[in-house]
Enzyme design. Structure first.
Site, PDB file in Angstrom:
ATOM      1  N   HIS A  64       9.872  17.369   5.042  1.00 38.85           N
ATOM      2  CA  HIS A  64       8.689  18.178   5.344  1.00 38.85           C
ATOM      3  C   HIS A  64       7.722  18.217   4.174  1.00 38.85           C
ATOM      4  O   HIS A  64       6.850  19.071   4.135  1.00 38.85           O
ATOM      5  CB  HIS A  64       9.121  19.612   5.688  1.00 38.85           C
ATOM      6  CG  HIS A  64       9.895  19.693   6.964  1.00 38.85           C
ATOM      7  ND1 HIS A  64      10.862  20.632   7.205  1.00 38.85           N
ATOM      8  CD2 HIS A  64       9.848  18.942   8.095  1.00 38.85           C
ATOM      9  CE1 HIS A  64      11.375  20.469   8.409  1.00 38.85           C
ATOM     10  NE2 HIS A  64      10.781  19.452   8.965  1.00 38.85           N
ATOM     11  N   HIS A  65       7.895  17.320   3.190  1.00 41.41           N
ATOM     12  CA  HIS A  65       7.006  17.406   2.014  1.00 41.41           C
ATOM     13  C   HIS A  65       5.559  17.116   2.397  1.00 41.41           C
ATOM     14  O   HIS A  65       4.637  17.507   1.707  1.00 41.41           O
ATOM     15  CB  HIS A  65       7.473  16.467   0.894  1.00 41.41           C
ATOM     16  CG  HIS A  65       7.190  15.013   1.162  1.00 41.41           C
ATOM     17  ND1 HIS A  65       7.859  14.292   2.120  1.00 41.41           N
ATOM     18  CD2 HIS A  65       6.284  14.163   0.619  1.00 41.41           C
ATOM     19  CE1 HIS A  65       7.386  13.058   2.132  1.00 41.41           C
ATOM     20  NE2 HIS A  65       6.427  12.960   1.241  1.00 41.41           N
ATOM     21  N   ARG A  66       5.393  16.401   3.506  1.00 42.97           N
ATOM     22  CA  ARG A  66       4.051  16.198   4.077  1.00 42.97           C
ATOM     23  C   ARG A  66       4.167  16.401   5.575  1.00 42.97           C
ATOM     24  O   ARG A  66       5.174  16.016   6.182  1.00 42.97           O
ATOM     25  CB  ARG A  66       3.547  14.788   3.793  1.00 42.97           C
ATOM     26  CG  ARG A  66       3.203  14.593   2.342  1.00 42.97           C
ATOM     27  CD  ARG A  66       2.008  13.704   2.237  1.00 42.97           C
ATOM     28  NE  ARG A  66       1.598  13.577   0.853  1.00 42.97           N
ATOM     29  CZ  ARG A  66       0.411  13.119   0.481  1.00 42.97           C
ATOM     30  NH1 ARG A  66      -0.449  12.733   1.393  1.00 42.97           N
ATOM     31  NH2 ARG A  66       0.096  13.024  -0.777  1.00 42.97           N
ATOM     32  N   LYS A  70       6.787  12.026  11.121  1.00 41.51           N
ATOM     33  CA  LYS A  70       6.427  10.913  12.006  1.00 41.51           C
ATOM     34  C   LYS A  70       7.577   9.949  12.143  1.00 41.51           C
ATOM     35  O   LYS A  70       8.246   9.645  11.162  1.00 41.51           O
ATOM     36  CB  LYS A  70       5.223  10.200  11.358  1.00 41.51           C
ATOM     37  CG  LYS A  70       4.628   9.089  12.159  1.00 41.51           C
ATOM     38  CD  LYS A  70       3.416   9.587  12.928  1.00 41.51           C
ATOM     39  CE  LYS A  70       2.942   8.618  13.975  1.00 41.51           C
ATOM     40  NZ  LYS A  70       3.833   8.462  15.107  1.00 41.51           N
ATOM     41  N   LYS A  94       9.219   4.861   3.961  1.00 46.17           N
ATOM     42  CA  LYS A  94       8.243   3.904   4.507  1.00 46.17           C
ATOM     43  C   LYS A  94       6.825   4.468   4.408  1.00 46.17           C
ATOM     44  O   LYS A  94       5.905   3.795   3.948  1.00 46.17           O
ATOM     45  CB  LYS A  94       8.606   3.679   5.977  1.00 46.17           C
ATOM     46  CG  LYS A  94       8.072   2.440   6.592  1.00 46.17           C
ATOM     47  CD  LYS A  94       8.560   2.306   8.035  1.00 46.17           C
ATOM     48  CE  LYS A  94      10.042   2.034   8.124  1.00 46.17           C
ATOM     49  NZ  LYS A  94      10.473   1.716   9.510  1.00 46.17           N
ATOM     50  N   ASP A  99       1.402   4.583   1.743  1.00 46.58           N
ATOM     51  CA  ASP A  99       0.425   5.671   1.566  1.00 46.58           C
ATOM     52  C   ASP A  99      -0.050   6.261   2.887  1.00 46.58           C
ATOM     53  O   ASP A  99      -1.253   6.461   3.096  1.00 46.58           O
ATOM     54  CB  ASP A  99      -0.781   5.184   0.731  1.00 46.58           C
ATOM     55  CG  ASP A  99      -0.375   4.855  -0.691  1.00 46.58           C
ATOM     56  OD1 ASP A  99       0.416   5.618  -1.270  1.00 46.58           O
ATOM     57  OD2 ASP A  99      -0.830   3.819  -1.215  1.00 46.58           O
ATOM     58  N   LYS A 106      12.676  10.858  13.228  1.00 41.14           N
ATOM     59  CA  LYS A 106      13.080   9.857  14.213  1.00 41.14           C
ATOM     60  C   LYS A 106      13.713  10.562  15.396  1.00 41.14           C
ATOM     61  O   LYS A 106      14.307  11.635  15.238  1.00 41.14           O
ATOM     62  CB  LYS A 106      14.108   8.894  13.606  1.00 41.14           C
ATOM     63  CG  LYS A 106      14.154   7.559  14.311  1.00 41.14           C
ATOM     64  CD  LYS A 106      13.045   6.648  13.856  1.00 41.14           C
ATOM     65  CE  LYS A 106      13.040   5.325  14.541  1.00 41.14           C
ATOM     66  NZ  LYS A 106      12.078   4.411  13.943  1.00 41.14           N
ATOM     67  N   SER A 363      -0.123   3.632  13.554  1.00 40.82           N
ATOM     68  CA  SER A 363       0.056   4.936  14.199  1.00 40.82           C
ATOM     69  C   SER A 363      -0.777   5.993  13.466  1.00 40.82           C
ATOM     70  O   SER A 363      -1.349   6.891  14.096  1.00 40.82           O
ATOM     71  CB  SER A 363       1.529   5.355  14.152  1.00 40.82           C
ATOM     72  OG  SER A 363       2.219   4.818  15.242  1.00 40.82           O
TER      73      SER A 363
HETATM   74  P1  NAD Z   1      12.626  -3.769  21.475  1.00 39.41           P
HETATM   75  O1  NAD Z   1      13.499  -2.944  22.331  1.00 39.41           O
HETATM   76  O2  NAD Z   1      11.238  -4.045  21.923  1.00 39.41           O
HETATM   77  O3  NAD Z   1      13.307  -5.196  21.171  1.00 39.41           O
HETATM   78  C1  NAD Z   1      14.578  -5.403  20.631  1.00 39.41           C
HETATM   79  C2  NAD Z   1      15.119  -6.725  21.168  1.00 39.41           C
HETATM   80  O4  NAD Z   1      16.342  -7.046  20.489  1.00 39.41           O
HETATM   81  C3  NAD Z   1      15.423  -6.679  22.676  1.00 39.41           C
HETATM   82  O5  NAD Z   1      14.751  -7.739  23.316  1.00 39.41           O
HETATM   83  C4  NAD Z   1      16.949  -6.824  22.732  1.00 39.41           C
HETATM   84  O6  NAD Z   1      17.377  -7.508  23.880  1.00 39.41           O
HETATM   85  C5  NAD Z   1      17.226  -7.614  21.448  1.00 39.41           C
HETATM   86  N1  NAD Z   1      18.608  -7.477  20.981  1.00 39.41           N
HETATM   87  C6  NAD Z   1      19.388  -6.376  20.963  1.00 39.41           C
HETATM   88  N2  NAD Z   1      20.600  -6.660  20.453  1.00 39.41           N
HETATM   89  C7  NAD Z   1      20.585  -7.971  20.142  1.00 39.41           C
HETATM   90  C8  NAD Z   1      21.541  -8.874  19.571  1.00 39.41           C
HETATM   91  N3  NAD Z   1      22.765  -8.462  19.225  1.00 39.41           N
HETATM   92  N4  NAD Z   1      21.177 -10.167  19.365  1.00 39.41           N
HETATM   93  C9  NAD Z   1      19.931 -10.592  19.703  1.00 39.41           C
HETATM   94  N5  NAD Z   1      18.987  -9.795  20.249  1.00 39.41           N
HETATM   95  C10 NAD Z   1      19.300  -8.505  20.459  1.00 39.41           C
HETATM   96  O7  NAD Z   1      12.649  -3.049  20.037  1.00 39.41           O
HETATM   97  P2  NAD Z   1      11.564  -3.158  18.891  1.00 39.41           P
HETATM   98  O8  NAD Z   1      10.599  -2.048  19.054  1.00 39.41           O
HETATM   99  O9  NAD Z   1      11.094  -4.570  18.779  1.00 39.41           O
HETATM  100  O10 NAD Z   1      12.470  -2.767  17.624  1.00 39.41           O
HETATM  101  C11 NAD Z   1      13.308  -3.725  16.974  1.00 39.41           C
HETATM  102  C12 NAD Z   1      13.669  -3.222  15.586  1.00 39.41           C
HETATM  103  O11 NAD Z   1      12.472  -2.990  14.837  1.00 39.41           O
HETATM  104  C13 NAD Z   1      14.440  -1.893  15.554  1.00 39.41           C
HETATM  105  O12 NAD Z   1      15.296  -1.905  14.435  1.00 39.41           O
HETATM  106  C14 NAD Z   1      13.332  -0.874  15.320  1.00 39.41           C
HETATM  107  O13 NAD Z   1      13.819   0.317  14.717  1.00 39.41           O
HETATM  108  C15 NAD Z   1      12.446  -1.653  14.368  1.00 39.41           C
HETATM  109  N6  NAD Z   1      11.054  -1.172  14.304  1.00 39.41           N
HETATM  110  C16 NAD Z   1      10.284  -1.095  15.432  1.00 39.41           C
HETATM  111  C17 NAD Z   1       8.961  -0.648  15.324  1.00 39.41           C
HETATM  112  C18 NAD Z   1       8.020  -0.624  16.510  1.00 39.41           C
HETATM  113  O14 NAD Z   1       6.826  -0.364  16.294  1.00 39.41           O
HETATM  114  N7  NAD Z   1       8.467  -0.903  17.704  1.00 39.41           N
HETATM  115  C19 NAD Z   1       8.467  -0.257  14.079  1.00 39.41           C
HETATM  116  C20 NAD Z   1       9.273  -0.349  12.948  1.00 39.41           C
HETATM  117  C21 NAD Z   1      10.575  -0.819  13.079  1.00 39.41           C
END
Ligand code: NAD
Length: 472
Positions: A64-66, A70, A94, A99, A106, A363
């Site tokens: 909660h520092h900011r 998100k 992150k 910044d 989460k 975002s």
């Molecule tokens: P998503 O659900 O759109 O896609 C994930 C894909 O990975 C799916 O197509 C799924 O079938 C596939 N998958 C799952 N297990 C698998 C395996 N064992 N082998 C191969 N493929 C596999 O999710 P996303 O939003 O693309 O998120 C992916 C990662 O990125 C997560 O760790 C998430 O926390 C991170 N992330 C996402 C965002 C965002 O804006 N969506 C932002 C930052 C970080």
């Protein structure tokens, strides 16, 4: 809870402790930064078919520092409290690295989206949002969710609608969630943002000739070979943009159904269409299917990009890695033990808390747009266009030379929202890497990029706490 998930949070804490030891910050302050400030665990009933199911869900506010806090909302049957705590912690670091003036949070709902109809998913999402509202765990000034694994603009639109219905008349309600469809107060360029940020980050990293020489690589993205795990939101945009704008060659792709390979390159846009049509990446023309799905880890390439889930590169498979660089597009895909093994072999791991920060960066832009009640570019686009047009006219008059209409259109174009978003994202990713690299170079003892990224975050968060007068 599986061992992998338990290890994820431990891994985040272990990484924190390692970097904290170099920070010189007081231990009380470090303890405060490390701890999750609020954990809301909920169980609620949702009618599925003729029966009620009790859904397990979480929202964790790490810091909660900011404010607001998100972080995305994950829909997956793997969700558990420790996983959400790990992901919320990463969000705090992150945001500090790029910044973005938010604390980390989460959310997680323990459901497998493929097992439910659209209607059922809508009911689950709306009920989850109601629970968040009841406990004041959502709002433009308190906590702002976004998409993550298993969720996207559709779920964000349901969240917004539920919030608006229950908070009728709240003028900044649009800012209660980001990653919304553009038609519902979203921002152009948010869907691609994480993948585009991964591209900008990797392009910056490979641009330093001296760093690349240490890895035996030439500088520049062009011609770099890449393998991607996960063809979801992040993996698809990362692959497509690295290919189209960076000239990289995607030699391998791994999904739930298996791993495909083509050393001359796989067209990601065509592969996505193929998967939509056939339900699988296997059998994509020109590719061979590897024996095991997990064989993606050992494919010979320059950059390995895990873009699916955490703990994918571990103690038991880290030795198989042949890439020179691992770009953590997913959160937590490389465990702390695996990273030690990789570092000893000179393999560079680009940490998640920097590399996938494009999503939260855009975002932030979306939230600013919602609070300002106006799209970016509305005020200045025509003014810029008129100014550039006048300059071109004057140059033409003074030189006596005319340029073509096509050239003129290119020069006088004012920026649209998506141009501004991309430019802000590019600037953010380049600057953040420069800061991390500078910290890494400054340390006498060699440290990893992750340790340098953590140190950067810790300094900024500590300074925020000190300004709040919490730790004088
Ligand atoms: P998503 O659900 O759109 O896609 C994930 C894909 O990975 C799916 O197509 C799924 O079938 C596939 N998958 C799952 N297990 C698998 C395996 N064992 N082998 C191969 N493929 C596999 O999710 P996303 O939003 O693309 O998120 C992916 C990662 O990125 C997560 O760790 C998430 O926390 C991170 N992330 C996402 C965002 C965002 O804006 N969506 C932002 C930052 C970080």
């Amino acid at each position: 809870m599986s061992n992998k998930q338990a290890r994820f949070y431990e891994s985040v804490l272990a990484n924190f402790d390692r970097a904290a030891a170099y920070s010189g910050l007081p231990s009380g302050l470090l303890k405060q930064i490390r701890a999750c400030n609020a954990v809301y665990q909920m169980r609620f009933p949702v009618k599925i078919g003729n029966k009620y199911e009790v859904i397990e869900a979480y929202r964790v506010q790490h810091s909660h520092h900011r404010l607001p806090t998100k972080g995305g909302i994950r829909f997956s049957h793997h969700v558990n409290q420790e996983e959400v705590m790990a992901l919320a912690s990463l969000m705090t670091y992150k945001c500090a690295i790029v910044d973005v003036p938010f604390g980390g949070a989460k959310g997680g709902v323990k459901v497998s989206p493929r097992s439910y109809s659209e209607n059922e998913l809508e009911r689950i999402t709306r009920r989850y949002t109601t629970e968040l509202i009841r406990k004041n765990f959502i709002g433009p000034g308190t906590d702002v969710p976004a998409p993550d694994y298993g969720t996207g603009p559709r779920e964000m639109a349901w969240i917004l609608d539920t919030y608006q219905v229950l908070k009728n008349g709240e003028i900044d309600a649009l800012g209660c969630v980001t990653g919304k469809p553009v038609s519902h107060g979203g921002i152009a360029g948010r869907t691609e943002a994480t993948g585009r940020g991964v591209f900008y980050g990797l392009r910056e990293i490979v641009s330093y000739a001296d760093d690349m020489a240490e890895l035996g690589l030439k500088p520049g993205m062009k011609g770099k070979t890449i393998v991607i795990q996960g063809l979801g939101n992040v993996g698809t945009y990362t692959g497509s943009i690295c290919q189209k704008e960076g000239g990289a060659i995607i030699v391998g792709v791994s999904e739930i159904e298996g791993t495909i390979y083509n050393k001359t390159g796989i067209d990601i846009d065509k592969l996505v269409k193929f998967r939509k049509k056939t339900g699988s990446i296997l059998g994509f023309p020109g590719t061979t299917t590897l024996k095991e799905r997990n064989d993606w880890v050992g494919i010979e390439c320059d950059i390995l990009i895990p873009a699916a889930l955490e703990s994918q590169i571990r103690e038991d498979n880290a030795d198989l890695v042949k890439a020179k660089i691992i770009g953590e597009a997913a959160n937590g895909p490389v465990t702390d033990v695996a990273e030690d093994m990789l570092s000893k072999r000179g393999i560079v791991v680009v940490p998640d808390m920097y590399l996938n920060a494009g999503g939260v960066t855009v975002s932030y832009f979306e939230w600013l747009k919602n609070l300002s009640h106006m799209r970016f570019g509305r005020l200045q686009k025509r003014f810029d266009q008129n100014t550039y047009s006048n300059i071109v006219d004057i140059v033409e008059k003074t030189t006596g030379k005319k340029i073509t209409n096509k050239e003129k259109a290119m020069i006088v174009r004012g920026a649209d929202e998506v141009d501004l978003v991309r430019s802000g994202l590019e600037e953010t990713m380049i600057n953040a890497y420069k800061q991390i690299r500078e910290i890494k170079k400054r340390k006498k003892k060699p440290i990893t990029l992750r340790e340098a990224a953590f140190l950067n975050a810790l300094q900024k968060i500590a300074s925020d706490y000190m300004q709040l007068g919490v730790f004088p």
